[in-house]
Design a protein around this motif. Structure first.
Motif, PDB file in Angstrom:
ATOM      1  N   ASN A  57     -22.016  24.188   5.492  1.00 40.39           N
ATOM      2  CA  ASN A  57     -23.053  24.440   4.494  1.00 40.39           C
ATOM      3  C   ASN A  57     -22.591  23.904   3.138  1.00 40.39           C
ATOM      4  O   ASN A  57     -21.713  24.495   2.506  1.00 40.39           O
ATOM      5  N   ARG A  71     -12.608  35.453   5.668  1.00 39.40           N
ATOM      6  CA  ARG A  71     -13.106  34.740   6.860  1.00 39.40           C
ATOM      7  C   ARG A  71     -14.632  34.760   6.988  1.00 39.40           C
ATOM      8  O   ARG A  71     -15.205  33.974   7.733  1.00 39.40           O
ATOM      9  N   ARG A 124     -28.255  28.833  14.137  1.00 42.45           N
ATOM     10  CA  ARG A 124     -29.200  29.807  14.709  1.00 42.45           C
ATOM     11  C   ARG A 124     -30.439  29.966  13.822  1.00 42.45           C
ATOM     12  O   ARG A 124     -31.544  30.192  14.319  1.00 42.45           O
ATOM     13  N   HIS A 161     -32.329  23.270   5.686  1.00 42.64           N
ATOM     14  CA  HIS A 161     -31.028  23.565   5.085  1.00 42.64           C
ATOM     15  C   HIS A 161     -30.043  23.999   6.167  1.00 42.64           C
ATOM     16  O   HIS A 161     -30.374  24.815   7.037  1.00 42.64           O
ATOM     17  N   THR A 177      -9.543  34.049  12.673  1.00 43.75           N
ATOM     18  CA  THR A 177     -10.799  33.536  13.240  1.00 43.75           C
ATOM     19  C   THR A 177     -10.467  32.612  14.384  1.00 43.75           C
ATOM     20  O   THR A 177      -9.294  32.390  14.684  1.00 43.75           O
ATOM     21  N   ARG A 179     -21.337  31.268  16.465  1.00 47.32           N
ATOM     22  CA  ARG A 179     -22.111  32.006  15.451  1.00 47.32           C
ATOM     23  C   ARG A 179     -22.773  31.116  14.415  1.00 47.32           C
ATOM     24  O   ARG A 179     -23.735  31.525  13.760  1.00 47.32           O
ATOM     25  N   ASN A 195     -26.806  27.789   9.071  1.00 52.35           N
ATOM     26  CA  ASN A 195     -26.409  28.383  10.345  1.00 52.35           C
ATOM     27  C   ASN A 195     -27.338  27.782  11.409  1.00 52.35           C
ATOM     28  O   ASN A 195     -28.557  27.822  11.256  1.00 52.35           O
ATOM     29  N   CYS A 248     -28.901  27.228  -2.330  1.00 52.62           N
ATOM     30  CA  CYS A 248     -29.196  26.372  -1.165  1.00 52.62           C
ATOM     31  C   CYS A 248     -30.604  25.789  -1.208  1.00 52.62           C
ATOM     32  O   CYS A 248     -30.909  24.857  -0.471  1.00 52.62           O
TER      33      CYS A 248
HETATM   34  O1  UT7 Z   1     -26.873  29.124   2.723  1.00 50.11           O
HETATM   35  C1  UT7 Z   1     -27.004  30.285   1.961  1.00 50.11           C
HETATM   36  C2  UT7 Z   1     -27.545  31.353   2.768  1.00 50.11           C
HETATM   37  N1  UT7 Z   1     -26.557  31.837   3.687  1.00 50.11           N
HETATM   38  C3  UT7 Z   1     -26.867  32.010   4.968  1.00 50.11           C
HETATM   39  O2  UT7 Z   1     -27.953  31.645   5.389  1.00 50.11           O
HETATM   40  C4  UT7 Z   1     -25.861  32.690   5.845  1.00 50.11           C
HETATM   41  C5  UT7 Z   1     -26.548  33.692   6.716  1.00 50.11           C
HETATM   42  N2  UT7 Z   1     -25.611  34.488   7.514  1.00 50.11           N
HETATM   43  C6  UT7 Z   1     -24.940  33.956   8.566  1.00 50.11           C
HETATM   44  O3  UT7 Z   1     -25.015  32.769   8.835  1.00 50.11           O
HETATM   45  C7  UT7 Z   1     -24.169  34.908   9.448  1.00 50.11           C
HETATM   46  O4  UT7 Z   1     -24.478  36.221   9.083  1.00 50.11           O
HETATM   47  C8  UT7 Z   1     -22.619  34.713   9.380  1.00 50.11           C
HETATM   48  C9  UT7 Z   1     -22.234  33.395  10.033  1.00 50.11           C
HETATM   49  C10 UT7 Z   1     -22.149  34.726   7.946  1.00 50.11           C
HETATM   50  C11 UT7 Z   1     -21.935  35.822  10.144  1.00 50.11           C
HETATM   51  O5  UT7 Z   1     -22.413  35.865  11.490  1.00 50.11           O
HETATM   52  P1  UT7 Z   1     -22.942  37.227  12.114  1.00 50.11           P
HETATM   53  O6  UT7 Z   1     -23.317  36.925  13.503  1.00 50.11           O
HETATM   54  O7  UT7 Z   1     -24.012  37.776  11.210  1.00 50.11           O
HETATM   55  O8  UT7 Z   1     -21.665  38.140  12.103  1.00 50.11           O
HETATM   56  P2  UT7 Z   1     -21.407  39.553  11.384  1.00 50.11           P
HETATM   57  O9  UT7 Z   1     -21.240  39.363   9.919  1.00 50.11           O
HETATM   58  O10 UT7 Z   1     -22.441  40.525  11.861  1.00 50.11           O
HETATM   59  O11 UT7 Z   1     -20.019  39.954  12.027  1.00 50.11           O
HETATM   60  C12 UT7 Z   1     -19.851  40.179  13.418  1.00 50.11           C
HETATM   61  C13 UT7 Z   1     -18.397  40.439  13.703  1.00 50.11           C
HETATM   62  C14 UT7 Z   1     -17.760  41.465  12.753  1.00 50.11           C
HETATM   63  O12 UT7 Z   1     -16.817  42.217  13.497  1.00 50.11           O
HETATM   64  P3  UT7 Z   1     -17.189  43.685  14.056  1.00 50.11           P
HETATM   65  O13 UT7 Z   1     -17.538  44.481  12.850  1.00 50.11           O
HETATM   66  O14 UT7 Z   1     -18.354  43.451  14.993  1.00 50.11           O
HETATM   67  O15 UT7 Z   1     -15.934  44.084  14.738  1.00 50.11           O
HETATM   68  C15 UT7 Z   1     -17.022  40.598  11.755  1.00 50.11           C
HETATM   69  O16 UT7 Z   1     -15.926  41.256  11.163  1.00 50.11           O
HETATM   70  O17 UT7 Z   1     -17.646  39.233  13.524  1.00 50.11           O
HETATM   71  C16 UT7 Z   1     -16.558  39.458  12.621  1.00 50.11           C
HETATM   72  N3  UT7 Z   1     -16.321  38.239  11.879  1.00 50.11           N
HETATM   73  C17 UT7 Z   1     -15.537  37.237  12.316  1.00 50.11           C
HETATM   74  N4  UT7 Z   1     -14.791  37.091  13.429  1.00 50.11           N
HETATM   75  C18 UT7 Z   1     -14.118  35.949  13.594  1.00 50.11           C
HETATM   76  C19 UT7 Z   1     -16.859  37.865  10.675  1.00 50.11           C
HETATM   77  N5  UT7 Z   1     -16.420  36.647  10.338  1.00 50.11           N
HETATM   78  C20 UT7 Z   1     -15.590  36.239  11.337  1.00 50.11           C
HETATM   79  C21 UT7 Z   1     -14.853  35.053  11.556  1.00 50.11           C
HETATM   80  N6  UT7 Z   1     -14.131  34.962  12.693  1.00 50.11           N
HETATM   81  N7  UT7 Z   1     -14.860  34.041  10.684  1.00 50.11           N
END
Ligand code: UT7
Length: 332
Positions: free
Chosen positions: A286, A155, A261, A256, A31, A39, A259, A116
């Motif tokens: 979080n 990650r 965003r 809460h 990461t 993000r 994220n 949460c």
């Molecule tokens: O509090 C309880 C409730 N939880 C939440 O509210 C969490 C809600 N979800 C989120 O906040 C977001 O979905 C995350 C922060 C968990 C992830 O962000 P995202 O913008 O939804 O990313 P994604 O899961 O769609 O992944 C996008 C890309 C993927 O790669 P490809 O498939 O596009 O090549 C992931 O493999 O980012 C990759 N990725 C990372 N890259 C670098 C996922 N985690 C990481 C990381 N570092 N840590």
């Protein structure tokens, strides 16, 4: 005499000393600081280190400091509610451990597990005992040691969560402040997208469950994100509507911290400018049930008696909701 409402009359938080930065995470998983910051808005989070230290350590530290600050005798506390999904043990309740740790010898205590949304569920539950006139002093605690259920090789989850929490004191008021309205909801179908598979009665701990890493948080981030944005914003807007509050009327959004965003989308739906949005996700990540009391603690000096505060949360379960309260005091 006015209606008896439950007012928050003090707040205190606690975060452990150890700071896990994005830079350190870069050495642990594939990461980078830029990805995490853009993000999620998170720069660092805290981790409770040390043998045999559970969530009660956080709850006790926050509650003790709160009792001291509010000059409250622990023997006068009627009830302790602790929202957590990382209890010290499956039983007894962490709230019981906290009660014993702070000397709340006349209280009864129990935990609420709503991930949460745990703190807002606990706040609404506690407020009912005050509104009915049954109790006069209630401690509502939100605390989680998320590091105990996080896989630091995954990650997609380890960058998000941190340890910490806080406590508020609830007392009756009849001068128009306090908790005015709340709306809560849950949807058990959300379990498919955010859960810990093993360690409960369906799948007790076994060598196999440990090997399969089933004692860690599993999250389908994108699905949870979608539901969180929609429901948190909807419920915050709904509580404004039914209390005839315009965006000008609202002084603070306490959302809460999952994220940045999601929080920005909720604030935008409510028509709020950034200066009305409490935000500390960059330094704590979080902390699950801990985020809302930690926000109130960080912003306590800016809150004024009579401020219109909207609290909103969304989390595992799924669970979500919103609370409208009028802040009850100016901080000294
Ligand atoms: O509090 C309880 C409730 N939880 C939440 O509210 C969490 C809600 N979800 C989120 O906040 C977001 O979905 C995350 C922060 C968990 C992830 O962000 P995202 O913008 O939804 O990313 P994604 O899961 O769609 O992944 C996008 C890309 C993927 O790669 P490809 O498939 O596009 O090549 C992931 O493999 O980012 C990759 N990725 C990372 N890259 C670098 C996922 N985690 C990481 C990381 N570092 N840590």
């Amino acid at each position: 005499m006015g209606k008896i409402r439950a007012a928050i009359t003090g707040v205190h938080g606690y975060v452990p000393d150890y700071v896990l930065t994005n830079q350190e995470l870069e050495t642990m998983v594939e990461t980078n600081d830029e990805w995490i910051t853009s993000r999620t808005g998170i720069k660092e989070r805290r981790v409770l280190k040390g043998e045999s230290k559970g969530t009660s350590v956080i709850g006790i530290a926050a509650a003790k400091a709160l009792l001291k600050k509010t000059n409250t005798n622990p023997e006068d506390i009627d009830l302790v509610i602790c929202a957590t999904i990382t209890p010290d043990m499956v039983f007894p309740a962490t709230a019981n451990v906290i009660s014993a740790g702070i000397g709340a010898v006349n209280a009864f205590s129990y935990d609420i597990g709503a991930a949460c949304s745990g703190f807002i569920y606990a706040l609404t539950t506690g407020s009912q005992f005050i509104e009915t006139g049954k109790y006069k002093k209630i401690l509502v605690i939100g605390a989680d040691k998320m590091s105990s259920i996080i896989d630091y090789k995954d990650r997609t989850t380890c960058i998000i969560f941190g340890d910490g929490g806080g406590a508020v004191l609830l007392e009756p008021t009849e001068d128009g402040d306090g908790i005015i309205d709340s709306i809560h909801k849950s949807d058990g179908n959300g379990a498919a997208s955010l859960k810990m598979i093993a360690g409960g009665s369906v799948k007790p701990a076994s060598h196999e469950s440990v090997d399969a890493k089933e004692h860690y948080v599993r999250q389908d981030g994108a699905t949870v994100f979608k539901f969180a944005v929609t429901n948190m914003a909807d419920y915050a807007a709904k509580i404004m509507e039914r209390n005839n509050l315009s965006s000008e009327d609202v002084d603070w959004l306490v959302a809460h911290q999952a994220n940045k965003r999601i929080i920005d989308a909720t604030a935008s739906r409510m028509g709020l400018s950034d200066d009305k949005v409490m935000m500390n996700i960059s330094k704590y990540g979080n902390t699950t049930a801990g985020t809302i009391p930690l926000l109130l603690w960080d912003y306590e000096s800016k809150l004024k008696k009579g401020d219109n505060v909207i609290i909103a949360a969304f989390g595992g379960g799924f669970t979500w909701g919103s609370i409208y309260l009028k802040w009850a005091y100016d901080s000294k």
